[in-house]
Design a protein around this motif. Structure first.
Motif, PDB file in Angstrom:
ATOM      1  N   HIS A 196     -17.438  -0.443  88.102  1.00  0.00           N
ATOM      2  CA  HIS A 196     -18.214  -1.577  88.603  1.00  0.00           C
ATOM      3  C   HIS A 196     -19.070  -1.215  89.805  1.00  0.00           C
ATOM      4  N   GLN A 197     -19.082   0.068  90.156  1.00  0.00           N
ATOM      5  CA  GLN A 197     -19.877   0.514  91.291  1.00  0.00           C
ATOM      6  C   GLN A 197     -21.071   1.330  90.830  1.00  0.00           C
ATOM      7  N   MET A 198     -22.158   1.192  91.562  1.00  0.00           N
ATOM      8  CA  MET A 198     -23.364   1.963  91.267  1.00  0.00           C
ATOM      9  C   MET A 198     -23.672   2.840  92.474  1.00  0.00           C
ATOM     10  N   THR A 199     -23.059   4.003  92.484  1.00  0.00           N
ATOM     11  CA  THR A 199     -23.240   4.947  93.594  1.00  0.00           C
ATOM     12  C   THR A 199     -23.519   6.342  93.042  1.00  0.00           C
ATOM     13  N   TRP A 200     -24.543   6.976  93.577  1.00  0.00           N
ATOM     14  CA  TRP A 200     -24.883   8.344  93.153  1.00  0.00           C
ATOM     15  C   TRP A 200     -24.091   9.359  93.961  1.00  0.00           C
ATOM     16  N   ASN A 201     -23.807   9.030  95.205  1.00  0.00           N
ATOM     17  CA  ASN A 201     -23.128   9.927  96.132  1.00  0.00           C
ATOM     18  C   ASN A 201     -23.969  11.179  96.379  1.00  0.00           C
ATOM     19  N   THR A 202     -23.421  12.376  96.121  1.00  0.00           N
ATOM     20  CA  THR A 202     -24.148  13.607  96.446  1.00  0.00           C
ATOM     21  C   THR A 202     -24.566  14.341  95.169  1.00  0.00           C
ATOM     22  N   GLY A 203     -25.372  15.371  95.364  1.00  0.00           N
ATOM     23  CA  GLY A 203     -25.783  16.192  94.226  1.00  0.00           C
ATOM     24  C   GLY A 203     -27.090  15.718  93.620  1.00  0.00           C
ATOM     25  N   LYS A 204     -27.733  16.614  92.906  1.00  0.00           N
ATOM     26  CA  LYS A 204     -29.044  16.332  92.323  1.00  0.00           C
ATOM     27  C   LYS A 204     -28.977  15.935  90.849  1.00  0.00           C
ATOM     28  N   HIS A 205     -27.889  16.293  90.179  1.00  0.00           N
ATOM     29  CA  HIS A 205     -27.809  15.974  88.756  1.00  0.00           C
ATOM     30  C   HIS A 205     -26.407  15.537  88.360  1.00  0.00           C
ATOM     31  N   ARG A 206     -26.316  14.898  87.204  1.00  0.00           N
ATOM     32  CA  ARG A 206     -25.059  14.467  86.607  1.00  0.00           C
ATOM     33  C   ARG A 206     -25.107  14.778  85.110  1.00  0.00           C
ATOM     34  N   TYR A 207     -23.949  15.093  84.545  1.00  0.00           N
ATOM     35  CA  TYR A 207     -23.820  15.142  83.096  1.00  0.00           C
ATOM     36  C   TYR A 207     -23.375  13.763  82.618  1.00  0.00           C
ATOM     37  N   PHE A 208     -23.760  13.400  81.406  1.00  0.00           N
ATOM     38  CA  PHE A 208     -23.272  12.129  80.888  1.00  0.00           C
ATOM     39  C   PHE A 208     -23.207  12.132  79.364  1.00  0.00           C
ATOM     40  N   ASP A 209     -22.700  11.042  78.842  1.00  0.00           N
ATOM     41  CA  ASP A 209     -22.321  10.927  77.435  1.00  0.00           C
ATOM     42  C   ASP A 209     -23.519  11.038  76.487  1.00  0.00           C
ATOM     43  N   ASN A 210     -23.328  11.749  75.377  1.00  0.00           N
ATOM     44  CA  ASN A 210     -24.383  11.904  74.367  1.00  0.00           C
ATOM     45  C   ASN A 210     -24.834  10.562  73.807  1.00  0.00           C
ATOM     46  N   ALA A 211     -23.891   9.650  73.607  1.00  0.00           N
ATOM     47  CA  ALA A 211     -24.218   8.336  73.033  1.00  0.00           C
ATOM     48  C   ALA A 211     -25.082   7.520  73.987  1.00  0.00           C
ATOM     49  N   TRP A 212     -24.867   7.684  75.286  1.00  0.00           N
ATOM     50  CA  TRP A 212     -25.679   6.944  76.258  1.00  0.00           C
ATOM     51  C   TRP A 212     -27.143   7.378  76.172  1.00  0.00           C
ATOM     52  N   MET A 213     -27.348   8.679  75.990  1.00  0.00           N
ATOM     53  CA  MET A 213     -28.719   9.165  75.859  1.00  0.00           C
ATOM     54  C   MET A 213     -29.359   8.619  74.584  1.00  0.00           C
ATOM     55  N   ALA A 214     -28.593   8.537  73.525  1.00  0.00           N
ATOM     56  CA  ALA A 214     -29.118   7.968  72.281  1.00  0.00           C
ATOM     57  C   ALA A 214     -29.513   6.509  72.491  1.00  0.00           C
ATOM     58  N   GLN A 215     -28.723   5.747  73.246  1.00  0.00           N
ATOM     59  CA  GLN A 215     -29.066   4.352  73.548  1.00  0.00           C
ATOM     60  C   GLN A 215     -30.391   4.271  74.305  1.00  0.00           C
ATOM     61  N   ILE A 216     -30.569   5.165  75.259  1.00  0.00           N
ATOM     62  CA  ILE A 216     -31.805   5.186  76.047  1.00  0.00           C
ATOM     63  C   ILE A 216     -33.009   5.476  75.162  1.00  0.00           C
ATOM     64  N   LEU A 217     -32.883   6.493  74.318  1.00  0.00           N
ATOM     65  CA  LEU A 217     -33.991   6.872  73.440  1.00  0.00           C
ATOM     66  C   LEU A 217     -34.335   5.756  72.460  1.00  0.00           C
ATOM     67  N   LEU A 218     -33.327   5.098  71.943  1.00  0.00           N
ATOM     68  CA  LEU A 218     -33.571   3.999  71.005  1.00  0.00           C
ATOM     69  C   LEU A 218     -34.312   2.859  71.697  1.00  0.00           C
ATOM     70  N   ASP A 219     -33.950   2.565  72.927  1.00  0.00           N
ATOM     71  CA  ASP A 219     -34.625   1.501  73.666  1.00  0.00           C
ATOM     72  C   ASP A 219     -36.049   1.892  74.047  1.00  0.00           C
ATOM     73  N   ILE A 220     -36.301   3.176  74.250  1.00  0.00           N
ATOM     74  CA  ILE A 220     -37.669   3.626  74.528  1.00  0.00           C
ATOM     75  C   ILE A 220     -38.550   3.399  73.307  1.00  0.00           C
ATOM     76  N   VAL A 221     -37.997   3.600  72.113  1.00  0.00           N
ATOM     77  CA  VAL A 221     -38.745   3.343  70.878  1.00  0.00           C
ATOM     78  C   VAL A 221     -39.227   1.898  70.870  1.00  0.00           C
ATOM     79  N   SER A 222     -38.341   0.979  71.229  1.00  0.00           N
ATOM     80  CA  SER A 222     -38.696  -0.446  71.251  1.00  0.00           C
ATOM     81  C   SER A 222     -39.651  -0.768  72.387  1.00  0.00           C
ATOM     82  N   LEU A 223     -39.536  -0.035  73.485  1.00  0.00           N
ATOM     83  CA  LEU A 223     -40.349  -0.297  74.667  1.00  0.00           C
ATOM     84  C   LEU A 223     -41.804   0.095  74.474  1.00  0.00           C
TER      85      LEU A 223
END
Length: 284
Positions: free
Chosen positions: A219-246
């Protein structure tokens, strides 16, 4: 240099005179018949010119042609060497890919500073950041989890804005030959085709935290430190699908659709099984 009617001697056919020649052949009239020879290769070993001035001029031509021939042979040898190296590299790459195991979180998101935002969409590469402490302090961070199935998400937020307003600037598939663990300079280059840039208006409608969640503090939105993060493959697919609609531009929408389909194929994701975005912003 004019060789017509010049006298020559052939080891076998004897004396003769030049009646015709071009860049490839020379025709000599001997006592009983005409003979054709390869020009100028036949001179030196088989044919001799009587005229010394013409012979000297011909020698210069032959030397120049020999120099060109040697350069061409050297170029061909270099091309063959490069082809062999490329074939070897390809075989090694195929072997590595055959043994590559798909990581469920092999996507990377990068926080782009203001300078990078101005240069990124011309250079199409991002820097993963430098190590802050320890023996390797100052050295680039190695994006070891990034592979040919990975996409790189570009994000930013103004210093005056809260973290929840972090927006997505663009996304690209990494170069198809890129292998993160072999990266030494910390730069991740883009794929030659699968690149998407959002307009300022589109970016304002595309909050990063709609998709991303820190599972330890959901429930928190904090980046903290560092320049990059790894994240879930499915989340990237959600982003790409929404870009298609956008995307409203037909050409950009078609590219976004191709990008999405390629990404899903590379990450073994079924579109119909894709869940709705459920990032931290959706849990408020």
């Amino acid at each position: 240099m004019n060789l017509i009617d010049k006298k020559v001697t052939h080891k076998r056919f004897g004396n003769g005179r030049v009646v015709k020649y071009n860049d490839s052949f020379i025709e000599i009239h001997f006592a009983t018949e005409n003979k054709k020879f390869v020009f100028p290769d036949a001179f030196g070993e088989h044919l001799k010119l009587h005229d010394k001035s013409a012979a000297n001029s011909l020698d210069e031509v032959i030397q120049k042609m020999e120099l060109v021939r040697k350069k061409e042979e050297q170029k061909k040898e270099e091309e063959i060497t490069l082809q062999r190296k490329e074939q070897q590299r390809h075989l090694e790459y195929e072997k590595l890919m055959k043994n590559h195991k798909l990581h469920p979180k092999s996507q990377i998101v990068v926080w782009c500073d203001e300078e990078e935002q101005n240069s990124f969409f011309t250079e199409w590469k991002v820097f993963t950041g430098a190590i802050k402490s320890g023996n390797n302090k100052g050295k680039p961070k190695i994006p070891s989890r990034v592979h040919q199935n990975s996409a790189c998400l570009l994000t930013a937020r103004d210093s005056s804005m809260p973290e929840k307003d972090r927006r997505i600037l663009g996304v690209y598939m990494v170069n198809e030959d890129f292998i993160g663990k072999f990266c030494e300079d910390g730069y991740i280059p883009a794929h030659s085709e699968y690149r998407l840039k959002l307009t300022e208006q589109e970016s304002d409608r595309f909050p990063f935290w709609k998709y991303y969640v820190n599972e330890k503090t959901p429930h928190q939105m904090t980046w903290n430190t560092g320049k990059h993060r790894y994240f879930d493959n499915a989340w990237m697919a959600q982003i790409l699908l929404d870009i298609v609609s956008l995307k409203s531009d037909t050409q950009e929408q078609e590219l976004a659709q191709k990008f999405f389909e390629h990404f899903c194929k590379m990450n073994q994701i079924q579109e119909e099984a894709l869940a709705k975005p459920n990032g931290a912003l959706m849990r408020i």
